[in-house]
Design a protein around this motif. Structure first.
Motif, PDB file in Angstrom:
ATOM      1  N   LEU A 164     115.477-119.838  93.626  1.00  0.00           N
ATOM      2  CA  LEU A 164     116.907-119.544  93.662  1.00  0.00           C
ATOM      3  C   LEU A 164     117.168-118.259  94.442  1.00  0.00           C
ATOM      4  O   LEU A 164     118.136-118.155  95.186  1.00  0.00           O
ATOM      5  CB  LEU A 164     117.457-119.424  92.238  1.00  0.00           C
ATOM      6  N   ILE A 165     116.291-117.271  94.263  1.00  0.00           N
ATOM      7  CA  ILE A 165     116.467-116.027  95.014  1.00  0.00           C
ATOM      8  C   ILE A 165     116.362-116.306  96.514  1.00  0.00           C
ATOM      9  O   ILE A 165     117.160-115.814  97.313  1.00  0.00           O
ATOM     10  CB  ILE A 165     115.439-114.967  94.554  1.00  0.00           C
ATOM     11  N   ALA A 166     115.386-117.151  96.890  1.00  0.00           N
ATOM     12  CA  ALA A 166     115.266-117.528  98.305  1.00  0.00           C
ATOM     13  C   ALA A 166     116.532-118.253  98.754  1.00  0.00           C
ATOM     14  O   ALA A 166     117.066-117.988  99.836  1.00  0.00           O
ATOM     15  CB  ALA A 166     114.035-118.412  98.512  1.00  0.00           C
ATOM     16  N   GLY A 167     117.025-119.163  97.896  1.00  0.00           N
ATOM     17  CA  GLY A 167     118.259-119.874  98.220  1.00  0.00           C
ATOM     18  C   GLY A 167     119.424-118.912  98.377  1.00  0.00           C
ATOM     19  O   GLY A 167     120.224-119.011  99.313  1.00  0.00           O
ATOM     20  N   ASP A 168     119.510-117.955  97.462  1.00  0.00           N
ATOM     21  CA  ASP A 168     120.575-116.954  97.532  1.00  0.00           C
ATOM     22  C   ASP A 168     120.526-116.192  98.857  1.00  0.00           C
ATOM     23  O   ASP A 168     121.552-115.905  99.464  1.00  0.00           O
ATOM     24  CB  ASP A 168     120.441-115.938  96.389  1.00  0.00           C
ATOM     25  N   LEU A 169     119.293-115.857  99.267  1.00  0.00           N
ATOM     26  CA  LEU A 169     119.132-115.114 100.523  1.00  0.00           C
ATOM     27  C   LEU A 169     119.694-115.930 101.690  1.00  0.00           C
ATOM     28  O   LEU A 169     120.492-115.430 102.490  1.00  0.00           O
ATOM     29  CB  LEU A 169     117.645-114.801 100.741  1.00  0.00           C
ATOM     30  N   LEU A 170     119.313-117.216 101.755  1.00  0.00           N
ATOM     31  CA  LEU A 170     119.801-118.062 102.848  1.00  0.00           C
ATOM     32  C   LEU A 170     121.318-118.196 102.770  1.00  0.00           C
ATOM     33  O   LEU A 170     122.030-118.103 103.775  1.00  0.00           O
ATOM     34  CB  LEU A 170     119.153-119.453 102.759  1.00  0.00           C
ATOM     35  N   PHE A 171     121.809-118.416 101.558  1.00  0.00           N
ATOM     36  CA  PHE A 171     123.235-118.619 101.335  1.00  0.00           C
ATOM     37  C   PHE A 171     124.017-117.386 101.787  1.00  0.00           C
ATOM     38  O   PHE A 171     125.029-117.459 102.491  1.00  0.00           O
ATOM     39  CB  PHE A 171     123.449-118.860  99.835  1.00  0.00           C
ATOM     40  N   GLU A 172     123.527-116.219 101.397  1.00  0.00           N
ATOM     41  CA  GLU A 172     124.236-114.990 101.740  1.00  0.00           C
ATOM     42  C   GLU A 172     124.156-114.728 103.246  1.00  0.00           C
ATOM     43  O   GLU A 172     125.102-114.219 103.841  1.00  0.00           O
ATOM     44  CB  GLU A 172     123.679-113.813 100.927  1.00  0.00           C
ATOM     45  N   LEU A 173     123.028-115.097 103.869  1.00  0.00           N
ATOM     46  CA  LEU A 173     122.931-114.954 105.317  1.00  0.00           C
ATOM     47  C   LEU A 173     123.964-115.851 105.999  1.00  0.00           C
ATOM     48  O   LEU A 173     124.545-115.480 107.019  1.00  0.00           O
ATOM     49  CB  LEU A 173     121.520-115.307 105.806  1.00  0.00           C
ATOM     50  N   GLU A 174     124.219-117.015 105.412  1.00  0.00           N
ATOM     51  CA  GLU A 174     125.245-117.885 105.986  1.00  0.00           C
ATOM     52  C   GLU A 174     126.633-117.290 105.779  1.00  0.00           C
ATOM     53  O   GLU A 174     127.464-117.277 106.682  1.00  0.00           O
ATOM     54  CB  GLU A 174     125.174-119.289 105.372  1.00  0.00           C
ATOM     55  N   ARG A 175     126.875-116.763 104.578  1.00  0.00           N
ATOM     56  CA  ARG A 175     128.197-116.183 104.292  1.00  0.00           C
ATOM     57  C   ARG A 175     128.454-114.948 105.150  1.00  0.00           C
ATOM     58  O   ARG A 175     129.534-114.749 105.691  1.00  0.00           O
ATOM     59  CB  ARG A 175     128.283-115.763 102.818  1.00  0.00           C
ATOM     60  N   ALA A 176     127.443-114.061 105.237  1.00  0.00           N
ATOM     61  CA  ALA A 176     127.682-112.770 105.869  1.00  0.00           C
ATOM     62  C   ALA A 176     127.504-112.820 107.377  1.00  0.00           C
ATOM     63  O   ALA A 176     128.263-112.194 108.117  1.00  0.00           O
ATOM     64  CB  ALA A 176     126.743-111.721 105.263  1.00  0.00           C
ATOM     65  N   LEU A 177     126.494-113.557 107.849  1.00  0.00           N
ATOM     66  CA  LEU A 177     126.166-113.502 109.273  1.00  0.00           C
ATOM     67  C   LEU A 177     126.371-114.836 109.974  1.00  0.00           C
ATOM     68  O   LEU A 177     126.052-114.971 111.156  1.00  0.00           O
ATOM     69  CB  LEU A 177     124.706-113.060 109.454  1.00  0.00           C
ATOM     70  N   ASP A 178     126.855-115.843 109.234  1.00  0.00           N
ATOM     71  CA  ASP A 178     127.125-117.146 109.830  1.00  0.00           C
ATOM     72  C   ASP A 178     125.863-117.814 110.373  1.00  0.00           C
ATOM     73  O   ASP A 178     125.886-118.455 111.409  1.00  0.00           O
ATOM     74  CB  ASP A 178     128.189-116.997 110.945  1.00  0.00           C
ATOM     75  N   TRP A 179     124.755-117.647 109.647  1.00  0.00           N
ATOM     76  CA  TRP A 179     123.543-118.388 110.015  1.00  0.00           C
ATOM     77  C   TRP A 179     123.631-119.742 109.309  1.00  0.00           C
ATOM     78  O   TRP A 179     123.690-119.788 108.075  1.00  0.00           O
ATOM     79  CB  TRP A 179     122.278-117.646 109.572  1.00  0.00           C
ATOM     80  N   PRO A 180     123.575-120.851 110.066  1.00  0.00           N
ATOM     81  CA  PRO A 180     124.046-122.139 109.515  1.00  0.00           C
ATOM     82  C   PRO A 180     123.029-122.932 108.697  1.00  0.00           C
ATOM     83  O   PRO A 180     122.804-124.096 108.972  1.00  0.00           O
ATOM     84  CB  PRO A 180     124.417-122.900 110.790  1.00  0.00           C
ATOM     85  N   PHE A 181     122.477-122.349 107.651  1.00  0.00           N
ATOM     86  CA  PHE A 181     121.452-123.082 106.901  1.00  0.00           C
ATOM     87  C   PHE A 181     121.986-124.346 106.245  1.00  0.00           C
ATOM     88  O   PHE A 181     121.283-125.327 106.100  1.00  0.00           O
ATOM     89  CB  PHE A 181     120.849-122.176 105.819  1.00  0.00           C
ATOM     90  N   PHE A 182     123.240-124.284 105.797  1.00  0.00           N
ATOM     91  CA  PHE A 182     123.762-125.426 105.043  1.00  0.00           C
ATOM     92  C   PHE A 182     124.896-126.124 105.805  1.00  0.00           C
ATOM     93  O   PHE A 182     125.644-126.897 105.229  1.00  0.00           O
ATOM     94  CB  PHE A 182     124.241-124.960 103.667  1.00  0.00           C
ATOM     95  N   ASP A 183     125.032-125.804 107.090  1.00  0.00           N
ATOM     96  CA  ASP A 183     126.104-126.361 107.887  1.00  0.00           C
ATOM     97  C   ASP A 183     125.552-127.516 108.725  1.00  0.00           C
ATOM     98  O   ASP A 183     124.827-127.310 109.703  1.00  0.00           O
ATOM     99  CB  ASP A 183     126.676-125.243 108.784  1.00  0.00           C
ATOM    100  N   ALA A 184     125.932-128.738 108.355  1.00  0.00           N
ATOM    101  CA  ALA A 184     125.346-129.913 109.004  1.00  0.00           C
ATOM    102  C   ALA A 184     125.690-129.992 110.489  1.00  0.00           C
ATOM    103  O   ALA A 184     124.961-130.605 111.259  1.00  0.00           O
ATOM    104  CB  ALA A 184     125.795-131.177 108.297  1.00  0.00           C
ATOM    105  N   THR A 185     126.801-129.350 110.909  1.00  0.00           N
ATOM    106  CA  THR A 185     127.176-129.458 112.324  1.00  0.00           C
ATOM    107  C   THR A 185     126.260-128.627 113.220  1.00  0.00           C
ATOM    108  O   THR A 185     126.223-128.832 114.430  1.00  0.00           O
ATOM    109  CB  THR A 185     128.624-128.981 112.556  1.00  0.00           C
ATOM    110  N   ARG A 186     125.537-127.681 112.646  1.00  0.00           N
ATOM    111  CA  ARG A 186     124.644-126.848 113.460  1.00  0.00           C
ATOM    112  C   ARG A 186     123.191-126.982 112.976  1.00  0.00           C
ATOM    113  O   ARG A 186     122.444-126.003 112.921  1.00  0.00           O
ATOM    114  CB  ARG A 186     125.096-125.392 113.413  1.00  0.00           C
ATOM    115  N   GLY A 187     122.838-128.170 112.580  1.00  0.00           N
ATOM    116  CA  GLY A 187     121.434-128.409 112.243  1.00  0.00           C
ATOM    117  C   GLY A 187     121.057-128.052 110.823  1.00  0.00           C
ATOM    118  O   GLY A 187     119.890-128.140 110.446  1.00  0.00           O
ATOM    119  N   GLY A 188     122.026-127.650 109.998  1.00  0.00           N
ATOM    120  CA  GLY A 188     121.704-127.304 108.615  1.00  0.00           C
ATOM    121  C   GLY A 188     121.798-128.513 107.704  1.00  0.00           C
ATOM    122  O   GLY A 188     122.067-129.628 108.151  1.00  0.00           O
ATOM    123  N   ASP A 189     121.573-128.291 106.420  1.00  0.00           N
ATOM    124  CA  ASP A 189     121.647-129.393 105.471  1.00  0.00           C
ATOM    125  C   ASP A 189     122.018-128.859 104.088  1.00  0.00           C
ATOM    126  O   ASP A 189     121.250-128.105 103.501  1.00  0.00           O
ATOM    127  CB  ASP A 189     120.294-130.104 105.411  1.00  0.00           C
TER     128      ASP A 189
END
Lengths: 848, 136
Positions: free
Chosen positions: A238-263
């Motif tokens: 979960l901590i790893a997930g939180d890190l990815l999630f926060e990177l998406e929220r703060a820096l727009d890194w698209p880990f969970f955004d399907a339009t940019r290769g995320g899931d």
């Protein structure tokens, strides 16, 4: 090298134990213990680190958060009482149910396990304190600060509102700081949970009283051991997930955004790899309370001790194979669902076994029903019902019908009330005479029980039907013509009946003038916590006993008398230091006297700064957050430098009964080394989750890595690996040279090591500078792995420099090298991390 | 600890560790086997179905799981047999607890029980591969 082997006689003979201690000696010893362990008063009370104070604060805080979360539930139920209600608007309703779930899980269920374990475990083990009292204190303050922050957001209308599992894209796209508050606030609390897990595991393994072999531990300790281990593998994903999630929220890194290769499914995986074991993380310690109460009620030893161990260990393992049963409707291949369905059915077996063990113990014992037993009986009934619906929804086709309906709400509340809330209440009634030295009211307790038990069934039994009739979860209102009206109204009435029960309990808990404890062992129990005196002393046990039975109070008739007289170990504190005994892992032979840390402000400061470092980024205040982080590091360094692995004033100490033990340990016999080992296990799990993410994308997405994508620079990555390997070798070299007395060469290694690690950080950063992580998940994943490695390398440098400073300023020498052993252990893990990370970012994309 | 001078302290700890921490790890071996079997079955099938499932069906994955299951059950069976020998089932009383043999046998008994539960778990997890014949 100093010979640190224990010297003298062990185990003690009966003649030695029978020899009386002169009265004046007893008095002098008790005085010195009182002075050393005295709890401070006034504002300085907040400096306390003693497990009994921290445990009480922790439990009360959890209970406070539970009441707040309960109030949110009542408001949610009011809104749902009638169709088309306008009591709460949709957004506020979303905030409330999100915070209800979040607070109950993260601010009540899990921390209460830690709280009760910190409060009770040392008493079960006849120890004076936990091995790292300041760590408990740091964990508590972190929890309090993080909890208030997360919970307080409700008052400002900015609470998270995407459900307690924060599914993207809803949660990643949610406007306002709600999702960030959830992510950062809870990450902070998760770190505190892992700290508690480390403390508890080391406590169970190394702080048992002499003679208490692993097959004689109170069952509670087995559960703590299993649950501590589970936390290490469940929270880091979960901590790893939180890190990815926060990177998406703060820096727009698209880990969970399907339009940019995320899931978005990666989040669901990471969340539930945490979330399902978490259910067992809250269930097992609560049922452990039952395992302490049932033998007392039956007045006989538990039937089938090994079966309980099987059950705890088996459940602990199997619970990690269930997570996808929360994801049955996400379109995974049926065969994959089948595996998780099968494991979900299998876990019923060990879970059920412990229930049968309790029933068997009660059947063969002489049962006198008491208030705690009433709560346990209610718990077993409700949990069994929740378990049965669990068996139903573990079958995928049935789950497809009821997924996201109120049937699930009913099921999860049956398991959590039966598996956690009611056993915990049993525990509070049972242990209240131990930790508060007063009795709760029998009559109020019965009222509270029947109101909560009755109200619970009134609320949640109809919900099964509401769900089968199709009412979805999380809707803020519903039209009046679907046949759900009266079911919802009944549930709301029931919820208020539960609330009345809680209110009665609360009044009873807080009212003054409760009946004072008149007997040390009011339930006639067999375990060590009931040796505590009628008033309860700050030092816990007067002397640390030699144990020869699972139920020492039943089987060792002179035990209490001898403990009180100071006949056993460590009856005195002539050096004016807080001490507890460290024993070997399996057979609990005495190996060391551990000087435990005393009261301090520094842990509070460390928690405040760490909290600020997590909380400020929520409001995009990154610079102040960095400053706070720096202050947190300085506070923690000060704390470690001034109070851990200090050179003792003498190497060996007479602990009583003709035994002399060392006062310092390094390497595998030191508790600090174990703590590092366990922490790094959890840390590695978080790292493994990031790597899992990489391969998850590779499996789930045809465009991972995208055709013609830029990769991390291969040569720079290879050079990084080399530099880290060298830095690791220098750290190991420093330890070995120092141990052999070559202090100056060791210092040189500790200068060259950090320089090389610094070079590695620089090289690795350069290798990914050309990537643009916000364009696609692939460069984002590579950069996230790099961030992880760089942060750990930085930590590694700090540790090497800490040892260098220790060597220069005389804290560390060839005979006192615990810090260097622990740092080397960190580096072993780090070098493995780097090898895996560089292989994944440097080699894998070129091969796949 | 009959001769305290020669066999105590951290060396004792290490010695104990080699002998009996093995036993502590030992009791986790069977459930770990279950976990490895589970991860390989799930992970292997997920990768297979994502990369080759559409063209080649699921047969290879199913056969692999069958093979893995035989291996896992064989290993657990061996562990169980060793654990029973350690446990030596017989009538024992509470007095035995505080002797090293008591601890020894306890760890054997617990390990044996965990072998049974792990074997059941492995069989359960293998069953979807027995019945489900597509990657859908």
């Amino acid at each position: 090298m100093i010979d640190r082997r224990p010297q003298g006689i062990y185990p003690p003979t009966e003649e030695m134990l029978a020899e009386p201690v002169p009265a004046e000696v007893q008095e002098r010893q008790a005085d010195s213990l009182t002075k050393v362990w005295k709890t401070k008063t006034g504002i300085r009370y907040l400096m306390s680190v003693n497990n009994s104070e921290i445990g009480k604060w922790y439990s009360l805080t959890c209970f406070g958060f539970m009441l707040l979360a309960g109030i949110l539930a009542l408001l949610v139920r009011v809104q749902l009482a009638y169709p088309d209600m306008q009591f709460l608007d949709a957004d506020r309703f979303n905030q409330f149910f999100t915070m209800h779930g979040t607070a109950m899980m993260f601010l009540f269920a899990v921390p209460l396990f830690e709280a009760m374990a910190i409060l009770l475990l040392p008493a079960f083990l006849g120890a004076r304190d936990m091995p790292f009292p300041r760590l408990s204190s740091f964990g508590y303050w972190s929890f309090l600060i993080g909890g208030i922050f997360v919970m307080g957001s409700v008052l400002f209308d900015v609470a998270p509102n995407s459900g307690w599992f924060m599914y993207p894209p809803l949660a990643t796209e949610a406007p306002g700081p709600g999702s960030d508050i959830w992510l950062l606030g809870l990450s902070f609390i998760e770190v505190a949970s892992i700290a508690a897990a480390v403390e508890l595991i080391v406590g169970v393994l190394k702080c048992r009283p002499p003679g208490m072999r692993i097959n004689m531990m109170p069952l509670y300790a087995w559960y703590v051991l299993v649950v501590g281990g589970m936390i290490l593998f469940a929270f880091p994903p979960l901590i790893a997930g939180d890190l990815l999630f926060e990177l998406e929220r703060a820096l727009d890194w698209p880990f969970f955004d399907a339009t940019r290769g995320g899931d978005p499914l990666l989040w669901q995986h990471l969340f539930w790899i945490f979330g399902h074991p978490e259910v067992y993380i809250v269930f097992l310690p609560s049922i452990a309370i039952a395992a302490m109460i049932v033998p007392t009620v039956a007045q006989r030893p538990i039937v089938g001790y090994s079966w309980i161990v099987l059950s705890a260990v088996g459940t602990g393992f199997l619970s990690f194979g269930l997570w996808v049963h929360h994801m049955f409707t996400t379109g995974l291949p049926n065969i994959s669902l089948g595996f998780f369905s099968a494991a979900s059915e299998a876990v019923v077996i060990p879970t059920g076994i412990q229930i049968f063990v309790f029933v068997a113990t009660l059947m063969v014992g002489r049962v006198k029903i008491s208030l705690p037993m009433l709560w346990i009986a209610g718990a077993l009934a409700i949990f069994t019902a929740g378990g049965l619906t669990g068996v139903m929804i573990a079958i995928a086709p049935f789950d497809w019908q009821v997924h996201d309906t109120y049937f699930i709400v009913a099921h999860l509340h049956y398991t959590l009330f039966g598996g956690m809330v009611l056993p915990v209440f049993a525990g509070i009634y049972y242990f209240h005479p131990f930790f508060m030295k007063t009795y709760l009211s029998e009559k109020a307790g019965k009222w509270a029980f029947w109101l909560i038990f009755g109200g619970f069934n009134l609320t949640f039994l109809p919900m099964h039907l509401t769900g089968l009739k199709g009412m979805p979860r999380r809707v803020y209102t519903y039209p009046g013509d679907l046949g759900w009206n009266w079911l919802n109204l009944i549930s709301t009435v029931g919820a208020f009946i539960i609330a009345v029960g809680f209110l009665i309990f609360l009044i009873d808990l807080l009212r003054p003038g409760k009946r004072k404890l008149d007997h040390r062992n009011p339930w006639r129990a067999g375990t060590l916590e009931w040796t505590d005196t009628l008033t309860g002393e700050d030092w816990g046990v007067r002397s640390i006993p030699y144990i020869t039975s699972r139920y020492p109070l039943w089987d060792q008739p002179k035990l209490v008398e001898r403990m009180d007289a100071g006949r056993y170990y460590l009856p005195d504190a002539p050096e004016g230091l807080r001490e507890t005994m460290v024993t070997s892992v399996i057979d609990a032979r005495p190996v060391q006297v551990q000087r435990v840390t005393g009261d301090a402000w520094v842990t509070l400061w460390a928690a405040v700064f760490t909290g600020a470092a997590f909380i400020l980024p929520t409001f995009h205040m990154y610079k102040p957050a960095i400053v706070a982080g720096a202050f947190a590091i300085v506070s923690i360094l000060y704390w470690l430098w001034t109070s851990t692995a200090r050179k003792p004033e003498k190497e060996m100490k007479d602990v009583g009964l003709g035994l002399s033990l060392p006062t310092y340990a390094s390497g595998a016999s030191a508790v600090g080394w174990w703590a590092m080992w366990i922490t790094m296990l959890g840390d590695s799990t978080a790292f493994a989750s990031l790597i899992f993410g990489f391969f998850f994308y590779w499996t789930a997405r045809p465009d991972f890595p995208p055709m013609g994508a830029d990769h991390a620079d291969g040569w720079l990555v290879a050079l990084t690996t080399g530099a880290i390997l060298l830095s690791w070798a220098l750290t190991v070299g420093a330890r070995e040279l120092n141990r052999r007395g070559h202090v100056n060469p060791a210092r040189l290694c500790l200068v060259a090591g950090p320089v090389l690690a610094g070079v590695a950080i620089w090289l690795l950063t350069l290798s990914v500078l050309g990537l643009s992580p916000s364009t696609h998940t692939y460069p984002a994943t590579v950069c996230a792995i790099v961030i992880w490695v760089v942060a750990h390398a930085g930590l590694g440098i700090l540790m090497q420099l800490y040892c260098l400073a220790g060597s220069l300023f005389g804290k560390l020498d060839p005979d006192h090298d615990a810090d260097l052993w622990n740092v080397t252990l960190f580096w072993h893990f780090h070098v493995l991390t780097v090898l895996v990370a560089t292989a994944v970012i440097g080699l894998a994309p070129r091969i796949l | 600890m009959t001769d305290p001078k020669t066999q105590t302290g951290s060396r004792q700890d290490e010695f104990e560790f080699f002998e009996e921490s093995n036993a502590l790890w030992w009791i986790t071996l069977a459930p770990t086997t279950w976990a490895v079997h589970f991860v390989l079955a799930y992970g292997g099938t997920a990768v297979w179905c994502a990369k080759f499932g559409e063209t080649q069906g699921v047969t290879v994955a199913r056969l692999s799981i069958a093979g893995l299951t035989v291996l896992a059950l064989g290993f657990i069976g061996w562990l169980g047999w060793r654990s029973v020998r350690r446990w030596k089932p017989r009538q024992n009383d509470m007095e035995d607890l505080s002797h090293p043999e008591g601890r020894h046998e306890f760890l054997g008994h617990a390990a044996f029980l965990l072998c049974i539960i792990s074997a059941i778990g492995v069989v359960y997890v293998a069953m979807p591969a027995l019945f489900i014949t597509t990657c859908r």
